[in-house]
Design a protein around this motif. Structure first.
Motif, PDB file in Angstrom:
ATOM      1  N   VAL A  49       0.842  -1.196   0.000  1.00 25.98           N
ATOM      2  CA  VAL A  49       0.000   0.000   0.000  1.00 25.98           C
ATOM      3  C   VAL A  49       0.879   1.248   0.000  1.00 25.98           C
ATOM      4  O   VAL A  49       0.614   2.212  -0.730  1.00 25.98           O
ATOM      5  N   HIS A  50       1.935   1.220   0.798  1.00 31.47           N
ATOM      6  CA  HIS A  50       2.890   2.327   0.855  1.00 31.47           C
ATOM      7  C   HIS A  50       3.507   2.562  -0.533  1.00 31.47           C
ATOM      8  O   HIS A  50       3.587   3.703  -0.999  1.00 31.47           O
ATOM      9  N   GLY A  51       3.926   1.491  -1.200  1.00 33.31           N
ATOM     10  CA  GLY A  51       4.509   1.618  -2.538  1.00 33.31           C
ATOM     11  C   GLY A  51       3.512   2.122  -3.564  1.00 33.31           C
ATOM     12  O   GLY A  51       3.862   2.915  -4.448  1.00 33.31           O
ATOM     13  N   LEU A  52       2.255   1.662  -3.455  1.00 34.70           N
ATOM     14  CA  LEU A  52       1.207   2.139  -4.363  1.00 34.70           C
ATOM     15  C   LEU A  52       0.973   3.636  -4.183  1.00 34.70           C
ATOM     16  O   LEU A  52       0.862   4.382  -5.161  1.00 34.70           O
ATOM     17  N   ALA A  53       0.941   4.071  -2.945  1.00 31.18           N
ATOM     18  CA  ALA A  53       0.728   5.497  -2.695  1.00 31.18           C
ATOM     19  C   ALA A  53       1.910   6.324  -3.201  1.00 31.18           C
ATOM     20  O   ALA A  53       1.713   7.396  -3.784  1.00 31.18           O
ATOM     21  N   ARG A  54       3.132   5.833  -3.001  1.00 34.48           N
ATOM     22  CA  ARG A  54       4.318   6.531  -3.516  1.00 34.48           C
ATOM     23  C   ARG A  54       4.265   6.637  -5.039  1.00 34.48           C
ATOM     24  O   ARG A  54       4.562   7.676  -5.623  1.00 34.48           O
ATOM     25  N   SER A 113      -2.905  12.647   0.178  1.00 34.31           N
ATOM     26  CA  SER A 113      -2.314  13.651  -0.702  1.00 34.31           C
ATOM     27  C   SER A 113      -2.692  13.432  -2.154  1.00 34.31           C
ATOM     28  O   SER A 113      -2.529  14.330  -2.982  1.00 34.31           O
ATOM     29  N   LEU A 114      -3.151  12.229  -2.468  1.00 36.27           N
ATOM     30  CA  LEU A 114      -3.546  11.941  -3.851  1.00 36.27           C
ATOM     31  C   LEU A 114      -4.942  12.469  -4.113  1.00 36.27           C
ATOM     32  O   LEU A 114      -5.806  12.400  -3.243  1.00 36.27           O
ATOM     33  N   PRO A 115      -5.174  12.971  -5.310  1.00 33.65           N
ATOM     34  CA  PRO A 115      -6.556  13.314  -5.663  1.00 33.65           C
ATOM     35  C   PRO A 115      -7.374  12.028  -5.798  1.00 33.65           C
ATOM     36  O   PRO A 115      -6.836  10.938  -5.800  1.00 33.65           O
ATOM     37  N   ARG A 116      -8.649  12.192  -5.909  1.00 29.88           N
ATOM     38  CA  ARG A 116      -9.538  11.029  -6.010  1.00 29.88           C
ATOM     39  C   ARG A 116      -9.093  10.122  -7.153  1.00 29.88           C
ATOM     40  O   ARG A 116      -8.843  10.577  -8.264  1.00 29.88           O
ATOM     41  N   LEU A 117      -8.990   8.818  -6.849  1.00 29.85           N
ATOM     42  CA  LEU A 117      -8.568   7.856  -7.865  1.00 29.85           C
ATOM     43  C   LEU A 117      -9.679   7.646  -8.886  1.00 29.85           C
ATOM     44  O   LEU A 117     -10.859   7.586  -8.535  1.00 29.85           O
TER      45      LEU A 117
END
Length: 190
Positions: A49-54, A113-117
């Motif tokens: 999940v951490h890698g996906l968010a990065r 921090s990501l906009p809506r997927l």
């Protein structure tokens, strides 16, 4: 079910596994032998999940937020490992637990921090998988053949001769390595 709710439920399950692993590690629960498996499973998922968010932050052109996520993760994980080493509780299971716990706040920060997927229809995903598999099946076959020609002889030698067989083969490969580099270079030129 949307991607966010899927990630949320999987994260909750991983957090549950992480909590069980921690309780077992601290001695509040029995079966300490399964602690490593639970710690590895839960921390691996949280790392994904951490890698996906990065990757999402990189794809959206936000390298400073990626730097912040990495700094927070490194700070939390190094602090946790240092504290465990000072109390003589550092082992493989506890190190995985520390990495899992360090991935939780950084994943939450990165996902917020990501906009809506964007939601992608399943038919589009299937079409992309089929298109990727047309090329991927040949890459998979190449990897299998590469392994069979490079690594299988070592395992066959170990099965037929014993532990000295792979050592002798590896020594021969190391002696012949300069000629191999020459042939690779020649292949690139031709």
């Amino acid at each position: 079910m949307g991607m966010a709710s899927l990630l949320l439920s999987a994260s909750a399950a991983a957090l549950l596994f992480l909590s069980i692993s921690t309780l077992r590690l601290l001695g509040f629960l029995e079966e300490a032998s399964s602690t490593l498996a639970l710690a590895l499973a839960s921390s691996t998922f949280l790392q994904l999940v951490h890698g996906l968010a990065r990757a999402g932050l990189f794809a959206r052109g936000r390298p400073w937020k990626v730097l912040a996520v990495d700094a927070i993760f490194t700070l939390i994980s190094l602090t946790g490992i240092f504290m465990l080493s000072q109390t003589a509780r550092l082992d493989v299971s506890s190190a995985f637990l520390v990495l899992g716990f360090a991935a939780i706040p950084t994943s939450v920060f990165a996902m917020r921090s990501l906009p809506r997927l964007a939601r992608v229809p399943w038919r589009v995903v299937r079409a992309l998988i089929r298109k990727a598999w047309r090329l991927g099946r040949w890459i998979a076959a190449t990897v299998c053949l590469h392994w069979a020609t490079g690594q299988a002889p070592l395992f066959i030698a170990a099965a037929l001769i014993g532990p000295y067989g792979p050592a002798a083969l590896k020594a021969c490969q190391n002696l012949l390595a300069p000629t191999h580099l020459f042939l690779i270079g020649l292949d690139g030129i031709l």
